[in-house]
Design a protein around this motif. Structure first.
Motif, PDB file in Angstrom:
ATOM      1  N   LYS A 201       4.881  19.950  -9.000  1.00 26.22           N
ATOM      2  CA  LYS A 201       4.930  21.279  -9.598  1.00 26.22           C
ATOM      3  C   LYS A 201       4.857  21.138 -11.106  1.00 26.22           C
ATOM      4  O   LYS A 201       5.613  20.382 -11.715  1.00 26.22           O
ATOM      5  CB  LYS A 201       6.221  22.002  -9.206  1.00 26.22           C
ATOM      6  N   HIS A 202       3.917  21.880 -11.712  1.00 29.23           N
ATOM      7  CA  HIS A 202       3.733  21.804 -13.164  1.00 29.23           C
ATOM      8  C   HIS A 202       3.460  23.202 -13.700  1.00 29.23           C
ATOM      9  O   HIS A 202       2.478  23.845 -13.316  1.00 29.23           O
ATOM     10  CB  HIS A 202       2.563  20.868 -13.502  1.00 29.23           C
ATOM     11  N   LYS A 203       4.337  23.665 -14.557  1.00 25.63           N
ATOM     12  CA  LYS A 203       4.215  24.973 -15.205  1.00 25.63           C
ATOM     13  C   LYS A 203       3.932  26.086 -14.200  1.00 25.63           C
ATOM     14  O   LYS A 203       3.026  26.910 -14.379  1.00 25.63           O
ATOM     15  CB  LYS A 203       3.136  24.928 -16.296  1.00 25.63           C
ATOM     16  N   GLY A 204       4.699  26.089 -13.131  1.00 27.25           N
ATOM     17  CA  GLY A 204       4.624  27.152 -12.145  1.00 27.25           C
ATOM     18  C   GLY A 204       3.527  27.009 -11.115  1.00 27.25           C
ATOM     19  O   GLY A 204       3.459  27.802 -10.172  1.00 27.25           O
ATOM     20  N   LYS A 205       2.666  26.000 -11.261  1.00 27.70           N
ATOM     21  CA  LYS A 205       1.595  25.762 -10.304  1.00 27.70           C
ATOM     22  C   LYS A 205       1.983  24.600  -9.380  1.00 27.70           C
ATOM     23  O   LYS A 205       2.660  23.653  -9.797  1.00 27.70           O
ATOM     24  CB  LYS A 205       0.281  25.428 -11.017  1.00 27.70           C
ATOM     25  N   TYR A 206       1.494  24.680  -8.152  1.00 25.76           N
ATOM     26  CA  TYR A 206       1.783  23.647  -7.156  1.00 25.76           C
ATOM     27  C   TYR A 206       0.511  22.852  -6.893  1.00 25.76           C
ATOM     28  O   TYR A 206      -0.505  23.404  -6.457  1.00 25.76           O
ATOM     29  CB  TYR A 206       2.302  24.287  -5.872  1.00 25.76           C
ATOM     30  N   TYR A 207       0.572  21.548  -7.170  1.00 23.11           N
ATOM     31  CA  TYR A 207      -0.569  20.653  -7.021  1.00 23.11           C
ATOM     32  C   TYR A 207      -0.337  19.801  -5.770  1.00 23.11           C
ATOM     33  O   TYR A 207       0.443  18.836  -5.788  1.00 23.11           O
ATOM     34  CB  TYR A 207      -0.722  19.766  -8.251  1.00 23.11           C
ATOM     35  N   LEU A 208      -1.009  20.172  -4.671  1.00 24.48           N
ATOM     36  CA  LEU A 208      -0.883  19.439  -3.417  1.00 24.48           C
ATOM     37  C   LEU A 208      -1.974  18.369  -3.378  1.00 24.48           C
ATOM     38  O   LEU A 208      -3.159  18.670  -3.271  1.00 24.48           O
ATOM     39  CB  LEU A 208      -1.009  20.386  -2.222  1.00 24.48           C
ATOM     40  N   GLN A 209      -1.551  17.121  -3.479  1.00 32.40           N
ATOM     41  CA  GLN A 209      -2.476  15.998  -3.617  1.00 32.40           C
ATOM     42  C   GLN A 209      -2.694  15.300  -2.276  1.00 32.40           C
ATOM     43  O   GLN A 209      -1.869  15.388  -1.376  1.00 32.40           O
ATOM     44  CB  GLN A 209      -1.923  15.018  -4.649  1.00 32.40           C
ATOM     45  N   TYR A 210      -3.801  14.576  -2.199  1.00 35.23           N
ATOM     46  CA  TYR A 210      -4.169  13.886  -0.969  1.00 35.23           C
ATOM     47  C   TYR A 210      -5.099  12.727  -1.289  1.00 35.23           C
ATOM     48  O   TYR A 210      -5.770  12.712  -2.325  1.00 35.23           O
ATOM     49  CB  TYR A 210      -4.859  14.856   0.003  1.00 35.23           C
ATOM     50  N   GLY A 211      -5.135  11.748  -0.406  1.00 38.27           N
ATOM     51  CA  GLY A 211      -6.044  10.620  -0.545  1.00 38.27           C
ATOM     52  C   GLY A 211      -7.246  10.786   0.366  1.00 38.27           C
ATOM     53  O   GLY A 211      -7.157  11.362   1.446  1.00 38.27           O
ATOM     54  N   ALA A 212      -8.397  10.258  -0.060  1.00 39.80           N
ATOM     55  CA  ALA A 212      -9.630  10.294   0.728  1.00 39.80           C
ATOM     56  C   ALA A 212     -10.624   9.329   0.052  1.00 39.80           C
ATOM     57  O   ALA A 212     -10.456   8.992  -1.115  1.00 39.80           O
ATOM     58  CB  ALA A 212     -10.210  11.719   0.784  1.00 39.80           C
TER      59      ALA A 212
ATOM     60  N   GLY B  14     -10.438   1.235  -6.112  1.00 44.23           N
ATOM     61  CA  GLY B  14      -9.682   2.122  -5.243  1.00 44.23           C
ATOM     62  C   GLY B  14      -8.398   2.558  -5.908  1.00 44.23           C
ATOM     63  O   GLY B  14      -7.718   1.765  -6.567  1.00 44.23           O
ATOM     64  N   ALA B  15      -8.080   3.849  -5.765  1.00 41.99           N
ATOM     65  CA  ALA B  15      -6.886   4.392  -6.423  1.00 41.99           C
ATOM     66  C   ALA B  15      -6.169   5.415  -5.556  1.00 41.99           C
ATOM     67  O   ALA B  15      -5.297   6.127  -6.037  1.00 41.99           O
ATOM     68  CB  ALA B  15      -7.280   5.038  -7.754  1.00 41.99           C
ATOM     69  N   GLY B  16      -6.535   5.493  -4.274  1.00 38.22           N
ATOM     70  CA  GLY B  16      -6.009   6.548  -3.425  1.00 38.22           C
ATOM     71  C   GLY B  16      -4.642   6.286  -2.847  1.00 38.22           C
ATOM     72  O   GLY B  16      -4.105   5.187  -2.911  1.00 38.22           O
ATOM     73  N   HIS B  17      -4.093   7.314  -2.235  1.00 40.58           N
ATOM     74  CA  HIS B  17      -2.816   7.299  -1.504  1.00 40.58           C
ATOM     75  C   HIS B  17      -1.679   6.697  -2.331  1.00 40.58           C
ATOM     76  O   HIS B  17      -1.264   5.563  -2.145  1.00 40.58           O
ATOM     77  CB  HIS B  17      -2.930   6.535  -0.194  1.00 40.58           C
ATOM     78  N   GLY B  18      -1.176   7.508  -3.236  1.00 41.23           N
ATOM     79  CA  GLY B  18      -0.003   7.135  -4.011  1.00 41.23           C
ATOM     80  C   GLY B  18       0.833   8.366  -4.265  1.00 41.23           C
ATOM     81  O   GLY B  18       0.943   9.250  -3.411  1.00 41.23           O
ATOM     82  N   ASN B  19       1.422   8.439  -5.439  1.00 40.76           N
ATOM     83  CA  ASN B  19       2.181   9.632  -5.798  1.00 40.76           C
ATOM     84  C   ASN B  19       2.102   9.858  -7.293  1.00 40.76           C
ATOM     85  O   ASN B  19       1.585   9.018  -8.046  1.00 40.76           O
ATOM     86  CB  ASN B  19       3.638   9.516  -5.327  1.00 40.76           C
TER      87      ASN B  19
ATOM     88  N   ALA C 122       0.840  -1.198   0.000  1.00 44.11           N
ATOM     89  CA  ALA C 122       0.000   0.000   0.000  1.00 44.11           C
ATOM     90  C   ALA C 122       0.873   1.245   0.000  1.00 44.11           C
ATOM     91  O   ALA C 122       2.076   1.188   0.240  1.00 44.11           O
ATOM     92  CB  ALA C 122      -0.922  -0.003   1.223  1.00 44.11           C
ATOM     93  N   ASP C 123       0.219   2.386  -0.265  1.00 41.14           N
ATOM     94  CA  ASP C 123       0.833   3.710  -0.122  1.00 41.14           C
ATOM     95  C   ASP C 123       2.111   3.858  -0.952  1.00 41.14           C
ATOM     96  O   ASP C 123       3.154   4.283  -0.448  1.00 41.14           O
ATOM     97  CB  ASP C 123       1.151   4.001   1.350  1.00 41.14           C
ATOM     98  N   PRO C 124       2.059   3.528  -2.241  1.00 37.44           N
ATOM     99  CA  PRO C 124       3.283   3.486  -3.046  1.00 37.44           C
ATOM    100  C   PRO C 124       3.847   4.866  -3.364  1.00 37.44           C
ATOM    101  O   PRO C 124       3.106   5.841  -3.553  1.00 37.44           O
ATOM    102  CB  PRO C 124       2.826   2.795  -4.327  1.00 37.44           C
ATOM    103  N   VAL C 125       5.169   4.929  -3.435  1.00 39.46           N
ATOM    104  CA  VAL C 125       5.885   6.096  -3.937  1.00 39.46           C
ATOM    105  C   VAL C 125       6.898   5.593  -4.957  1.00 39.46           C
ATOM    106  O   VAL C 125       7.791   4.818  -4.610  1.00 39.46           O
ATOM    107  CB  VAL C 125       6.610   6.856  -2.810  1.00 39.46           C
TER     108      VAL C 125
END
Length: 597
Positions: free
Chosen positions: A236-247, A287-292, A60-63
């Motif tokens: 980070k993509h094209k100057g934007k910061y995408y802070l991701q999370y699982g739920a 299910g597809a949550g908690h990864g990277n 679980a919880d792959p990186v």
């Protein structure tokens, strides 16, 4: 002299033949060009429930980190409680590695980041723990980067951490959170002080299940219990910061990844109206949550996640990986359409949202008749074709020669199979490779009498493959497909799913003629209804926030009801829907797109 020359020539000829066969064997092993979720790795028996005498493989919880090794970019995957990690050069073949300094206690939900020539690694913790680093992770060599991380207040963590290095500013950050009480947190790290916290940590955001339907707890978001957020990740993509999370919870089919977007690493962040970005509530691997999120060697994005098994223990899981990316408007997406069917592995930069990676190999085995050489108790062979990882067949004895045979009912072109083992009443709490491995043969037949060998895992090095995916060297036309058992370490041979992929020779189903989506008064929900199509195996309902952004998929089987309450929508966001039908021969055209406000 002539006799000696002949014997010498014969010996050379035999050596040449053996060498040729060896090379052919290597070529065959390396010729695989596709993959299938759940990922085919040697998931480790999990000591987490040792005191309860529960034995099962889990991951679980792959990186996954793309990291330079010499002059090449290669991949390293870190997974919860696995006693080590995996290394790959192509995202298909993974080699398990152990480390010289693998900690203290095993790692849960680890964080990793590659910066220049160094790979950094940090575990989830509520105590003080070190950050490790390696300049030779392919050799399992790790050292302490620091000896401590300051302890945070009780229950704050950092649990489920993510390390982020901003290449444009050379600044470091950590994000974390795993709770249904606390938010996702963020903090800057001080590189001059060995990545100690720089200033105070800050709350980034909380879940809001009252406006975000997909953040609601339970199967299909049906439980009023307060949901969990976890598994932070920053891209980070094209100057934007995408802070991701699982739920909202790992033990449900709707476990997903979402994102907030900001102009700075610590925000402020704005909720993305198109959430969730990675969502797979239907099919076999749900299910597809908690990864990277990471980029491969061709610049393509991928999103990893956790799919639920939950047979032996609620947290029994596997790993999935989906094509991902950002569209021209900066919208983040993950493509889970046919996400547990075979896909091509990338060899270049792909365009669009990754649909071109789908092989078009359809599931041939759904609800097809199956017979077994023996059956333990009531574990019927029919369970191996029901696309449910929590039902299974077991043999009376775990001995070589036990068989499972699927009748595809008509002759089909078979291109791949996947065998998913079940840990039923196992007693294994170690992962010794000389003991823990799987071997079997796959045979095919046109008439059920004469059998041809399609694959033989006893001819490859021993390794454990609880989700073994076998891409056949050449397509095989057959009606019957057989699993012939050789070895599994468990005292009981048990299989949850024997999945057969390829293509039939009949007609592709028609597009459903009627399809409706009606938003409820509670606009987090919509009622879906469609007309069933003759000859269909199932349907994909597709939706998104614009007619050309139908990035979400919910897969249904034809023998299920043709009505469904979708509870994954965001308040105040208009949506667009379409539907397609599929069977063993292919996929219909998509229906007309309908808008729902």
């Amino acid at each position: 002299m002539h006799h000696i020359i002949s014997r010498t020539t014969e010996r050379h000829l035999k050596m040449f033949i053996c060498f040729t066969l060896f090379i052919v064997g290597i070529h065959t092993a390396q010729a695989q060009t596709t993959y299938c979720n759940p990922m085919d790795i040697d998931y480790k028996y999990n000591f987490e429930q040792l005191n309860d005498k529960i034995s099962y493989r889990s991951g679980a919880d792959p990186v996954i980190i793309n990291h330079k090794v010499g002059g090449n970019s290669e991949y390293f995957m870190f997974v919860t409680i696995s006693g080590g990690y995996w290394h790959s050069k192509d995202l298909i073949h993974w080699k398990y590695l152990t480390a010289n300094r693998w900690p203290f206690e095993d790692m849960c939900a680890p964080a990793a980041v590659s910066v220049r020539d160094t790979l950094f690694l940090f575990q989830s913790t509520f105590e003080s723990r070190p950050i490790l680093y390696s300049v030779a992770p392919e050799k399992g060599i790790w050292e302490f980067y620091n000896r401590w991380t300051p302890r945070l207040p009780k229950d704050i963590g950092p649990w489920d951490p993510a390390l982020f290095h901003d290449p444009d500013t050379d600044k470091w950050y950590m994000y974390w959170g795993s709770s249904n009480v606390y938010p996702i947190f963020g903090a800057e790290l001080d590189y001059s002080k060995r990545l100690a916290f720089k200033g105070q940590y800050q709350a980034m955001f909380w879940l809001n299940q009252y406006e975000h339907g997909w953040e609601r707890f339970g199967p299909n978001h049906s439980d009023p219990f307060k949901p969990f957020t976890e598994g932070a990740w920053m891209t980070k993509h094209k100057g934007k910061y995408y802070l991701q999370y699982g739920a909202p919870g790992t033990e449900y089919n709707v476990y997903a990844n979402g994102t907030y977007v900001g102009n700075a690493p610590l925000g402020p962040f704005t909720y993305a109206p198109y959430n969730p970005v990675s969502y797979k509530p239907g099919g076999f691997a749900t299910g597809a949550g908690h990864g990277n999120t990471f980029q491969d060697n061709f610049g393509n994005y991928w999103n990893t996640g956790t799919t639920w098994i939950g047979l032996n223990w609620a947290m029994e899981r596997r790993i999935v990986m989906y094509p991902a990316g950002f569209d021209k408007d900066g919208q983040m997406f993950s493509n889970t359409r046919f996400g547990d069917f075979p896909h091509k592995m990338t060899t270049n930069t792909w365009q669009g949202k990754g649909d071109g990676l789908f092989t078009g190999w359809m599931l041939l085995s759904y609800k097809k008749p199956a017979i077994a050489s023996s059956t333990l108790d009531t574990t019927a062979a029919s369970r191996i074709t029901d696309e449910n990882p929590r039902t299974f067949w077991a043999a009376k004895q775990n001995k070589p020669g036990e068989t499972l045979t699927i009748d595809l009912e008509t002759e089909q072109e078979i291109k791949a199979v996947q065998i998913n083992y079940t840990d039923y009443k196992t007693d294994i709490f170690d992962n010794k490779p000389e003991k823990v491995y799987t071997q079997f043969k796959i045979l095919t037949s046109k008439d059920g009498k004469k059998w041809d060998l399609a694959s033989d895992l006893s001819q490859e090095p021993k390794r454990d493959r609880p989700c073994a995916y076998i891409e056949l060297a050449n397509p095989v036309r057959a009606r019957y497909v057989r699993y012939e058992h050789i070895y599994v370490a468990s005292p009981i041979l048990a299989i949850s799913e024997f999945r057969v992929f390829g293509n039939g020779f009949g007609k592709v189903p028609q597009t459903p003629k009627t399809f409706a989506a009606i938003r409820q008064k509670d606009s987090r929900n919509a009622d879906l209804k469609w007309e069933k199509v003759s000859g269909a195996t199932g349907y994909n309902v597709l939706w998104g926030i614009a007619p050309d952004k139908l990035y979400q998929t919910y897969q249904f089987w034809n023998d299920e009801p043709n009505t469904f309450e979708l509870r994954a929508l965001n308040v105040g966001v208009p949506y667009y829907f379409a539907i397609e039908a599929f069977n063993e021969n292919g996929v219909s055209e998509k229906s007309s797109v309908i808008g729902v406000k």
